[in-house]
Design a protein around this motif. Sequence first.
Motif, PDB file in Angstrom:
ATOM      1  N   GLN A 292       0.819  -1.206   0.000  1.00 19.95           N
ATOM      2  CA  GLN A 292       0.000   0.000   0.000  1.00 19.95           C
ATOM      3  C   GLN A 292       0.859   1.264   0.000  1.00 19.95           C
ATOM      4  OE1 GLN A 292      -2.380  -0.914   3.451  1.00 19.95           O
ATOM      5  NE2 GLN A 292      -3.982  -1.902   2.244  1.00 19.95           N
ATOM      6  N   ASN A 293       1.967   1.234   0.732  1.00 20.10           N
ATOM      7  CA  ASN A 293       2.870   2.394   0.744  1.00 20.10           C
ATOM      8  C   ASN A 293       3.517   2.602  -0.628  1.00 20.10           C
ATOM      9  OD1 ASN A 293       2.309   2.774   3.449  1.00 20.10           O
ATOM     10  ND2 ASN A 293       4.166   1.758   4.180  1.00 20.10           N
ATOM     11  N   THR A 296       0.976   4.364  -2.764  1.00 16.90           N
ATOM     12  CA  THR A 296       0.876   5.770  -2.374  1.00 16.90           C
ATOM     13  C   THR A 296       2.069   6.563  -2.891  1.00 16.90           C
ATOM     14  OG1 THR A 296      -0.364   5.209  -0.377  1.00 16.90           O
ATOM     15  CG2 THR A 296       0.720   7.353  -0.412  1.00 16.90           C
ATOM     16  N   ASN A 299       1.712   7.188  -6.494  1.00 22.05           N
ATOM     17  CA  ASN A 299       0.474   7.880  -6.896  1.00 22.05           C
ATOM     18  C   ASN A 299      -0.359   7.018  -7.847  1.00 22.05           C
ATOM     19  OD1 ASN A 299      -1.354  10.035  -6.800  1.00 22.05           O
ATOM     20  ND2 ASN A 299      -0.467  11.006  -8.617  1.00 22.05           N
TER      21      ASN A 299
END
Length: 423
Positions: A292-293, A296, A299
């Motif tokens: 998930q990081n 992020t 983007n």
Amino acid sequence: MKKRVVITGLGVVSPNGVGIAPFSDAIKNGVSGIRFFSELRDLNFSCQLGAMPEISDEKKRAYLSDLQLRNFLSSGILYGIIAGMDAFKDANLEIAKMDEAPFWDMGIVFGSGTSGVEKFREAIYKIDDKNVRRLGSNSVAQTMTSGVSAYLAGIIGAGNWVTANSSACATGTEALLMGYEHIAQGKATYMLCGSTSDSGPYIWGGFDAIKVTNYKHNNSPQNVEGPMSQGASGFVPGSGAGAYILESLDNAEQRGAKIYAEILGGALNTGGQRLGGSMTAPNSTAIQNCIQNALTDSNVDASEIDYINGHLTATTKDPDEIENWSLALNRNGDDFPYINSLKGMVGHCLAASGSIEIVSSILQLNEGFIFPNVNCDVLHPKITAIISPEKISMKLRKTSLQTIAKASFGFGDVNACAIFKKI
């Protein structure tokens, strides 16, 4: 503002193909580099299979002089030099001349798990404790973790940041992200990144001892049940190296370089050996956070991922990895991305696994195909309960990929995930 970073060169030394063209052909056709080693049988290994690149003397002499080869016994350094120099040449870059300044804008991050173990063993075997100074003049360069980076820097004339990393199976993916950040921050124009792993019983013996390797197919190396299969019962140890040239998009476009893919971003973390994580087992929450990081940082929405190159090792942890991907992306069934694992063809190449698998990922993204999952005819029921079998292809699939993910999860409960996009 971060610079955009792209991959413009690839190199690979794999058990099923040395060089990009042979390797690409092998993975498209499901060619395995796994084979039986009588030496492992004679040493009473439970797993008597391995995966080792085949490199001719003629090939070695294309990269190293006879003098270098005479004192050059570390397979990992050899693999790394070949893969690294092939990536350098593929990017159409020129070596700094010996009588000129170094290549100030070129850096190197090239990792390994262990380096020169057999070389060190050989040196120690010839002496006793009273003659330690007789280890030999080559022992330092061939056993230091930064050995590959140092050799490559000398051949190329690299004058920027030259270092080595070591994070078990996550080493190659971590090296890529380290190089990516260095260019994104404007600290270098080019980075040669990758990882390598030595061959042989002194590397593989420890894994055999902790019983994570496959012992059921010693007489049928071409039929080892692969990652995600119902009968998967341990990995086959492998070796080799993978490498990639990274540079800023602006620089690549300015010099008219071939662009394989853009690196959108990624993430690194560890599970702290808590919540089910240990030296040899991953913390599932940490894996999900790492994925998930990475999204992020890149983007990218989870819905945009077309394909995953999994860590998937043909052990009991495969269903857990699929579940972690599903939870991290909030996707399952037919909505899950395509996924495969190279380890069914080349074994688990340890510290080199991430880099070799990244090369395979970039080739698939660039050329528009998904290589087959080998020896995975009967999928694990815990996996098919989460995702559609259609997402785990047993045959070569031609398809257009745009955004893909690659993750590596290593001993020590360390994780790395990178996101790539086609340009």
